[in-house]
Design an enzyme around this catalytic site. Structure first.
Site, short mmCIF file in Angstrom:
data_model
loop_
_atom_site.label_atom_id
_atom_site.label_comp_id
_atom_site.label_asym_id
_atom_site.label_seq_id
_atom_site.Cartn_x
_atom_site.Cartn_y
_atom_site.Cartn_z
N ILE A 128 0.86 -1.18 0.00
CA ILE A 128 0.00 0.00 0.00
C ILE A 128 0.89 1.23 0.00
CG2 ILE A 128 -1.78 1.28 1.24
CD1 ILE A 128 -2.71 -1.34 2.46
N ASP A 129 0.91 1.94 -1.13
CA ASP A 129 1.70 3.17 -1.27
C ASP A 129 0.84 4.35 -0.83
OD1 ASP A 129 3.79 1.69 -2.40
OD2 ASP A 129 2.96 1.90 -4.41
N CYS A 130 1.42 5.22 -0.02
CA CYS A 130 0.64 6.31 0.58
C CYS A 130 1.28 7.67 0.33
CB CYS A 130 0.51 6.10 2.09
SG CYS A 130 -0.06 4.47 2.57
N GLY A 140 -1.90 5.57 -3.18
CA GLY A 140 -1.48 5.82 -4.55
C GLY A 140 -1.30 4.52 -5.31
N GLN A 170 4.04 1.70 2.53
CA GLN A 170 5.11 2.53 2.00
C GLN A 170 4.70 4.00 1.88
OE1 GLN A 170 8.62 2.31 -1.22
NE2 GLN A 170 6.73 1.35 -1.87
#
Length: 256
Positions: A128-130, A140, A170
């Protein structure tokens, strides 16, 4: 089980090892096979390899190349990049990879559930990109090119419900900056789910790893902390010594 300390290796479209900052500004840092051999000697806990452009370029995983990587890797190996289905994942597991990491495909609960049912939740992680938008965190996709209106806690709960056995959390703005993890983000997501959360994005030294574990992460991961040294970001492949690892656990309140 004690927390894991995980080097993360990024591959570009030419299968070169690169490092990014805030998901851009790719810098070549070496040959992935040579770096994996060094990490073998350092007896690292686990290693993650991400093909960072596979989804953007609509490429399926190169199983032949992944097989070569796995044959050189003496520690547990996770792989992410272009995996969307059981058909994609099956040959990857067959060559020795222990865990797949979903990026864009992790948004699809059906994909996550199908993979978890086929291979077991322990073999499926979702990254999970944040990115922080007006003091709120948003998820994101596609290396941050798309920012959704979903917050990380909601996404984390959804992928856990779908069957993922691990979440890699992340921070896009922390990527490559070596200024430390965002501990508030780690704490919020870690307390919201029951699966392990791996902190990624921002670590630059041992003290940052300690902070990530204190915030509730089950494992701490980094590229920069194990690849660069010094203010000028000289390339030097490192990993905490056994003594450093004891200090990390002692400082974080975790017993080895």
């Amino acid at each position: 089980m004690r927390p894991r300390i995980i080097p993360v290796l990024l591959l570009d479209s030419r299968r070169r090892l690169v490092k990014t900052r805030c998901f851009g500004n790719e810098v070549y840092v070496g040959d992935p096979f040579n770096v994996i051999r060094i990490f073998n000697e350092k007896e690292v806990d686990e290693i993650c390899v991400f093909d960072i452009n596979a989804s953007i370029e609509d490429r399926r995983p190169d199983v032949g190349f992944i097989s070569e990587l796995a044959s050189e890797c003496f520690m547990p190996l996770s792989y992410g990049g272009g995996v969307r289905s059981v058909a994609d994942a099956t040959p990857i597991f067959a060559v020795g990879v222990e865990k797949i990491v979903l990026g864009r495909a992790g948004v699809d609960a059906v994909v996550v559930r199908t993979l978890a049912d086929s291979f077991g939740s322990q073999a499926v992680a979702v990254c999970i990109d944040c990115r922080r938008i007006n003091n709120d965190w948003r998820v994101g996709l596609d290396r941050g090119r798309i920012i959704t209106d979903v917050d990380p806690v909601t996404r984390a709960r959804a992928v856990e419900q779908a069957g993922a056995g691990e979440i890699i959390l992340q921070s896009i703005e922390g990527d490559g900056e070596r200024k430390g993890y965002n501990v508030d983000l780690i704490s919020a997501v870690s307390t919201a789910v029951n699966v392990p959360v791996v902190a990624l994005g921002g670590a630059g030294n041992v003290s940052h790893l300690i902070e990530g574990l204190r915030a509730g992460a089950s494992a701490v991961a980094s590229g920069s902390a194990f690849i660069f040294i010094g203010r000028l970001r000289a390339v030097l492949i490192t990993y905490p010594s056994p003594e450093d690892i004891k200090d990390i656990f002692a400082g974080s309140g975790v017993l080895s």
